[in-house]
Design a protein around this motif. Structure first.
Motif, PDB file in Angstrom:
ATOM      1  N   SER A 147      -0.749   0.034   9.870  1.00 47.34           N
ATOM      2  CA  SER A 147      -1.639  -0.999  10.139  1.00 47.34           C
ATOM      3  C   SER A 147      -3.070  -0.848   9.308  1.00 47.34           C
ATOM      4  O   SER A 147      -3.309   0.244   8.934  1.00 47.34           O
ATOM      5  CB  SER A 147      -1.938  -1.148  11.749  1.00 47.34           C
ATOM      6  OG  SER A 147      -2.329   0.138  12.234  1.00 47.34           O
ATOM      7  N   GLY A 148      -4.146  -1.673   9.837  1.00 47.02           N
ATOM      8  CA  GLY A 148      -5.562  -1.586   9.308  1.00 47.02           C
ATOM      9  C   GLY A 148      -5.509  -2.286   8.159  1.00 47.02           C
ATOM     10  O   GLY A 148      -4.726  -2.739   7.573  1.00 47.02           O
ATOM     11  N   GLN A 149      -6.723  -2.130   7.052  1.00 46.83           N
ATOM     12  CA  GLN A 149      -6.631  -2.797   5.925  1.00 46.83           C
ATOM     13  C   GLN A 149      -6.508  -1.974   5.013  1.00 46.83           C
ATOM     14  O   GLN A 149      -6.243  -0.692   5.009  1.00 46.83           O
ATOM     15  CB  GLN A 149      -8.353  -2.966   5.713  1.00 46.83           C
ATOM     16  CG  GLN A 149      -8.847  -4.070   6.961  1.00 46.83           C
ATOM     17  CD  GLN A 149     -10.019  -4.534   6.575  1.00 46.83           C
ATOM     18  OE1 GLN A 149     -10.816  -4.273   5.752  1.00 46.83           O
ATOM     19  NE2 GLN A 149     -10.679  -5.507   7.328  1.00 46.83           N
ATOM     20  N   ILE A 150      -6.171  -2.572   3.868  1.00 42.90           N
ATOM     21  CA  ILE A 150      -5.978  -1.966   2.501  1.00 42.90           C
ATOM     22  C   ILE A 150      -7.037  -1.443   1.885  1.00 42.90           C
ATOM     23  O   ILE A 150      -7.995  -1.935   1.448  1.00 42.90           O
ATOM     24  CB  ILE A 150      -5.249  -2.875   1.487  1.00 42.90           C
ATOM     25  CG1 ILE A 150      -4.172  -3.104   2.134  1.00 42.90           C
ATOM     26  CG2 ILE A 150      -4.977  -2.162   0.246  1.00 42.90           C
ATOM     27  CD1 ILE A 150      -3.166  -4.190   1.129  1.00 42.90           C
ATOM     28  N   SER A 151      -7.527  -0.049   1.519  1.00 45.52           N
ATOM     29  CA  SER A 151      -8.630   0.565   1.240  1.00 45.52           C
ATOM     30  C   SER A 151      -8.832   0.360  -0.263  1.00 45.52           C
ATOM     31  O   SER A 151      -8.103   0.475  -1.074  1.00 45.52           O
ATOM     32  CB  SER A 151      -8.722   2.079   1.798  1.00 45.52           C
ATOM     33  OG  SER A 151      -9.746   2.664   1.295  1.00 45.52           O
ATOM     34  N   SER A 152     -10.082   0.036  -0.723  1.00 43.45           N
ATOM     35  CA  SER A 152     -10.472   0.103  -2.116  1.00 43.45           C
ATOM     36  C   SER A 152     -10.508   1.459  -2.708  1.00 43.45           C
ATOM     37  O   SER A 152     -10.439   1.507  -3.921  1.00 43.45           O
ATOM     38  CB  SER A 152     -11.966  -0.545  -2.214  1.00 43.45           C
ATOM     39  OG  SER A 152     -12.763   0.178  -1.474  1.00 43.45           O
ATOM     40  N   ASP A 153     -10.383   2.463  -1.701  1.00 49.60           N
ATOM     41  CA  ASP A 153     -10.195   3.752  -2.418  1.00 49.60           C
ATOM     42  C   ASP A 153      -8.926   4.151  -3.117  1.00 49.60           C
ATOM     43  O   ASP A 153      -8.584   5.052  -3.744  1.00 49.60           O
ATOM     44  CB  ASP A 153     -10.307   4.838  -1.057  1.00 49.60           C
ATOM     45  CG  ASP A 153     -11.778   5.010  -0.421  1.00 49.60           C
ATOM     46  OD1 ASP A 153     -12.571   4.373  -1.429  1.00 49.60           O
ATOM     47  OD2 ASP A 153     -11.993   5.210   0.261  1.00 49.60           O
ATOM     48  N   PHE A 154      -8.158   3.161  -3.080  1.00 46.25           N
ATOM     49  CA  PHE A 154      -6.794   3.476  -3.901  1.00 46.25           C
ATOM     50  C   PHE A 154      -7.213   3.379  -5.549  1.00 46.25           C
ATOM     51  O   PHE A 154      -6.380   3.847  -6.118  1.00 46.25           O
ATOM     52  CB  PHE A 154      -5.862   2.085  -3.674  1.00 46.25           C
ATOM     53  CG  PHE A 154      -4.905   2.136  -2.454  1.00 46.25           C
ATOM     54  CD1 PHE A 154      -3.813   3.297  -2.601  1.00 46.25           C
ATOM     55  CD2 PHE A 154      -4.972   1.421  -1.319  1.00 46.25           C
ATOM     56  CE1 PHE A 154      -3.051   3.491  -1.632  1.00 46.25           C
ATOM     57  CE2 PHE A 154      -4.075   1.678  -0.316  1.00 46.25           C
ATOM     58  CZ  PHE A 154      -2.910   2.493  -0.483  1.00 46.25           C
ATOM     59  N   LEU A 165       3.587  -1.538  -0.503  1.00 51.90           N
ATOM     60  CA  LEU A 165       2.962  -1.629   0.987  1.00 51.90           C
ATOM     61  C   LEU A 165       3.893  -2.712   1.801  1.00 51.90           C
ATOM     62  O   LEU A 165       3.445  -3.140   2.709  1.00 51.90           O
ATOM     63  CB  LEU A 165       1.650  -1.847   1.081  1.00 51.90           C
ATOM     64  CG  LEU A 165       0.792  -0.672   0.141  1.00 51.90           C
ATOM     65  CD1 LEU A 165      -0.817  -1.120  -0.095  1.00 51.90           C
ATOM     66  CD2 LEU A 165       0.877   0.625   0.938  1.00 51.90           C
ATOM     67  N   GLU A 166       4.788  -3.261   1.509  1.00 58.94           N
ATOM     68  CA  GLU A 166       5.568  -4.589   1.904  1.00 58.94           C
ATOM     69  C   GLU A 166       5.937  -4.145   3.419  1.00 58.94           C
ATOM     70  O   GLU A 166       6.090  -2.995   3.608  1.00 58.94           O
ATOM     71  CB  GLU A 166       6.485  -5.233   1.069  1.00 58.94           C
ATOM     72  CG  GLU A 166       7.787  -4.354   0.884  1.00 58.94           C
ATOM     73  CD  GLU A 166       7.737  -3.637  -0.452  1.00 58.94           C
ATOM     74  OE1 GLU A 166       8.559  -3.206  -0.902  1.00 58.94           O
ATOM     75  OE2 GLU A 166       6.508  -3.186  -0.820  1.00 58.94           O
ATOM     76  N   ASN A 167       6.074  -5.106   4.011  1.00 60.28           N
ATOM     77  CA  ASN A 167       6.929  -5.034   5.455  1.00 60.28           C
ATOM     78  C   ASN A 167       6.159  -4.109   6.500  1.00 60.28           C
ATOM     79  O   ASN A 167       6.687  -3.038   6.910  1.00 60.28           O
ATOM     80  CB  ASN A 167       8.294  -4.737   5.442  1.00 60.28           C
ATOM     81  CG  ASN A 167       9.143  -5.944   4.716  1.00 60.28           C
ATOM     82  OD1 ASN A 167       9.190  -5.990   3.491  1.00 60.28           O
ATOM     83  ND2 ASN A 167       9.599  -6.798   5.738  1.00 60.28           N
ATOM     84  N   ASN A 168       4.671  -4.065   6.292  1.00 62.18           N
ATOM     85  CA  ASN A 168       3.963  -3.463   7.518  1.00 62.18           C
ATOM     86  C   ASN A 168       3.184  -4.184   8.440  1.00 62.18           C
ATOM     87  O   ASN A 168       3.385  -5.594   8.339  1.00 62.18           O
ATOM     88  CB  ASN A 168       2.993  -2.419   6.607  1.00 62.18           C
ATOM     89  CG  ASN A 168       3.804  -1.143   6.171  1.00 62.18           C
ATOM     90  OD1 ASN A 168       4.082  -0.239   6.864  1.00 62.18           O
ATOM     91  ND2 ASN A 168       4.043  -1.016   5.011  1.00 62.18           N
ATOM     92  N   GLU A 169       2.101  -3.730   8.961  1.00 60.64           N
ATOM     93  CA  GLU A 169       1.499  -4.363   9.835  1.00 60.64           C
ATOM     94  C   GLU A 169      -0.238  -4.526   9.218  1.00 60.64           C
ATOM     95  O   GLU A 169      -1.215  -4.756   9.985  1.00 60.64           O
ATOM     96  CB  GLU A 169       1.253  -3.922  11.114  1.00 60.64           C
ATOM     97  CG  GLU A 169       2.689  -3.843  11.765  1.00 60.64           C
ATOM     98  CD  GLU A 169       3.212  -5.018  12.083  1.00 60.64           C
ATOM     99  OE1 GLU A 169       2.413  -6.263  12.333  1.00 60.64           O
ATOM    100  OE2 GLU A 169       4.681  -5.257  11.931  1.00 60.64           O
ATOM    101  N   LEU A 170      -0.373  -4.624   7.952  1.00 53.91           N
ATOM    102  CA  LEU A 170      -1.764  -4.541   7.284  1.00 53.91           C
ATOM    103  C   LEU A 170      -2.372  -5.821   7.439  1.00 53.91           C
ATOM    104  O   LEU A 170      -1.912  -6.833   7.341  1.00 53.91           O
ATOM    105  CB  LEU A 170      -1.460  -4.081   5.875  1.00 53.91           C
ATOM    106  CG  LEU A 170      -0.951  -2.837   5.465  1.00 53.91           C
ATOM    107  CD1 LEU A 170      -0.483  -2.636   4.132  1.00 53.91           C
ATOM    108  CD2 LEU A 170      -1.640  -1.679   6.118  1.00 53.91           C
TER     109      LEU A 170
END
Length: 660
Positions: A147-154, A165-170
């Motif tokens: 869950s949560g957001q996708i971080s720009s730290d990637f 990252l598909e099929n999660n709760e992002l």
């Protein structure tokens, strides 16, 4: 001098023990992992080294690879394990039931390049320590509960080439990822994301973003993107420009809709006036971009439209409609009618076929296939050919050859219809659909696993059908072998379809039509040799064994086709990593699975003269079937075991010919 000798001896005594204690600590860490989540792992605790254990690979006296896909791992991984496995380069725990948050000491594995955790039940936000693993090349966290957001730290993981990252709760928006210059595989579909897709990612396919509230790029344009602002110095004029553009678009759309309504009214008036005296087939594609449904309905003149067939951006479908054609096109002269082959039962004619209810089965290389249910209850499959450029005389000569082919492993062509505007082929209907749908459709809960006996039987039936075709002449080949052209009876017997059609279509429709199956030497898809057929059949065998469609971008390699991926895995890793997890249930046929894998690799040899003939292929499948069929028992699911020969031999130590 004596002092220097003492220093050397002291260093020797200090650093010598560190080799074994390091491996000993790694062994202890793995045993703690087994105790926590790996009840079904058959690791021999008395072994002096973990390097011989299932799924473990060592280099330079350190554990560098852990591959435990589908190994019935259950529960939370405790902290304190990966901190002792700091030389890991590959960690694959996919297809298990691991839960909770990722252990924080995974941050100590700074050499990690491949991290496969998909198909588990991990929760929580994507941990920040992952962004410190800057050697990562492939990261797959799909199908969990992150869950949560996708971080720009990637952006810190600059070598990243695969991010799934598909099929999660992002939630939230997708950050801009300008530092990921090597990113070629990306998927965030089926989360709860919103906003605009960053420009850097708009080159990805639409499938990578489906199931969210996203816009831009391969999806629909974001509000305001369609119009071009006149400049920042004149905000009022810019607003007027946008409003004017919207008004113009509305007028244009209204005009088109009105024009179509007028045409529709004229169409029905003409239809009513004709009183059902004229009929022809007109198969039109459904509108793309949104899901539509056309209910089945009988019309006044007895013609048909398709039964309810949904169409989405990710699924191909179409609807059928009946349009008007001159009466002579149907029965005005002797050759404009449905022509049957040999002893095929003539229980219906073209009029019956055009009155039948129909639904789309799929769009293929040579046209669209339909299931047609005639009024008397007979069910047939009808293929409407596209891009037929040869003359009528040549068409009839070639289709007569196709119609004369009669073998139990072929889908028989029963009849055909030829006119200037329509070319229809009528086949027996195969109720279980295609091998492609059976292999790749509905992989979720409730699916019945496709067992070894069924798969090997399908392989044998398809081989026999192709062998029959090749026996008809040295210059006769199928030319379009793929899983969607292997159809199945109710008893899962294989029937080869679409044979002989490659010579009927024009060159514009043939390039790349068998992507993933085509032999490397084929440049003209209308001219495929028998050895090229063998290559395509080898890819089909790999598809049966791996469960992976060859036309899909594979998770484990960037842009590598299925044969090369299989060969690389066999060379460097455990061969069990190759096989479909559904096959790993059947532990007493491992040898036969490896033999079929060997045969598939032989068929996919780079050079045609290195490939076996289809006669030899059929013989080898018959032999391995004789040793395996009837010996299967109900296995324990999801377990990956070693061979039961009492030795330490792994499936990943293949015969020498695998390594050539």
């Amino acid at each position: 001098m004596a002092l220097s000798h003492c220093l050397v001896l002291l260093c020797f005594l200090v650093f010598l023990p560190f080799g074994k204690p390091d491996l000993a600590s790694e062994k202890a860490a793995l045993l703690a992992f087994q105790a926590a989540v790996g009840e079904y792992l058959r690791w021999n605790q008395s072994s002096p080294t973990p390097c011989t254990w299932q799924g473990i690979k060592c280099e330079s006296n350190s554990v560098t690879v852990i591959r435990l896909p589908g190994s019935a791992l259950v529960g939370q991984i405790p902290t304190g394990i990966f901190g002792n496995l700091t030389h890991l380069r590959t960690l694959s725990l996919r297809f298990n039931v691991l839960s909770g948050q990722l252990p924080s000491d995974l941050a100590a594995c700074t050499d990690l390049r491949n991290l496969y955790l998909h198909r588990n039940q991990f929760t929580g936000e994507i941990p920040n320590f992952l962004f410190g693993l800057n050697k990562l090349v492939r990261l797959n966290l799909a199908q969990n509960n992150f869950s949560g957001q996708i971080s720009s730290d990637f952006n810190n993981i600059t070598r990243l080439g695969t991010l799934y990252l598909e099929n999660n709760e992002l939630t939230g928006s997708i950050p801009d990822l300008p530092q990921l210059q090597n990113l070629v595989q990306f998927n965030v579909s089926y989360n709860h994301l919103n906003g605009s897709i960053p420009s850097r990612l708009r080159k990805m396919s639409a499938d990578a973003f489906l199931g969210n509230s996203l816009c831009g790029g391969p999806l629909l344009a974001c509000p305001g993107e369609a119009s071009s602002p006149t400049g920042s110095n004149n905000g009022g004029d810019s607003g007027k420009s946008k409003l004017s553009g919207g008004a113009i678009a509305g007028i244009a759309i209204g005009s088109v809709v009105g024009f179509l309504l007028i045409l529709l009214i004229l169409f029905f008036l003409c239809r009513k006036k004709s009183s059902g005296k004229t009929r022809a087939v007109d198969i039109a594609p459904a509108k793309q971009g949104s899901e539509v449904e056309m209910p089945s309905e009988k019309r006044e003149n007895g013609s048909f439209s398709s039964s309810a067939v949904p169409y989405t951006a990710t699924a191909t479908a179409a609807t059928t409609a009946v349009g008007a054609a001159p009466k002579g096109d149907i029965n005005g002269n002797g050759n404009k009618k449905l022509l049957f082959f040999g002893n095929a039962a003539r229980v219906f004619d073209l009029e019956d076929l055009l009155r039948a209810s129909a639904e789309v089965l799929g769009k293929g290389t040579f046209g669209t296939a339909y299931k047609a249910v005639l009024e008397m209850g007979t069910i047939v499959a009808v293929k409407r050919l596209k891009d037929v450029t040869i003359s009528e005389r040549e068409f009839r000569e070639k289709i007569e050859i196709v119609g004369s082919m009669d073998h139990e492993s072929l889908v028989p062509l029963r009849a055909y219809y030829y006119s200037k505007d329509e070319k229809l082929l009528v086949y027996d209907y195969m109720p279980m659909g295609s091998l492609s749908a059976l292999l790749h459709g509905n992989r979720g809960a409730g699916r019945s696993p496709l067992n070894w006996e069924t798969r090997s039987g399908i392989a044998l039936g398809a081989a026999r059908g192709i062998e029959y075709l090749h026996a008809r002449g040295s210059n006769i080949s199928h030319g379009n072998i793929k899983s969607s052209n292997i159809l199945l009876t109710k008893s899962y017997d294989a029937r080869v379809s679409d044979f002989g059609l490659a010579h009927l279509v024009g060159p514009t429709s043939t390039p790349n039509r068998v992507g993933g199956y085509r032999a490397p030497e084929v440049t003209d898809a209308r001219k495929v040799s028998q050895k090229a057929d063998v290559y395509s059949f080898g890819v089909l065998l790999l598809e049966l064994l791996t469960g992976k469609p060859p036309t899909h971008a594979l998770m484990n390699e960037d842009g590598v086709d299925l044969p090369r991926w299989v060969q690389s895995v066999v060379r460097e890793e455990w061969t069990t990593e190759v096989f479909d997890l559904e096959l790993l249930r059947y532990q007493n046929v491992e040898e036969e699975m490896v033999q079929l894998l060997q045969l598939a690799i032989d068929c996919c040899a780079q050079y045609p003269d290195k490939r076996p003939s289809i006669v030899e292929v059929t013989r080898r499948i018959e032999e391995l079937r004789r040793t395996s069929v009837g010996e299967e028992e109900d296995p324990q699911p999801d377990l990956v075991d070693e061979l039961n020969d009492g030795s330490s031999r792994r499936l990943g130590q293949p015969p020498p010919s695998f390594l050539e």
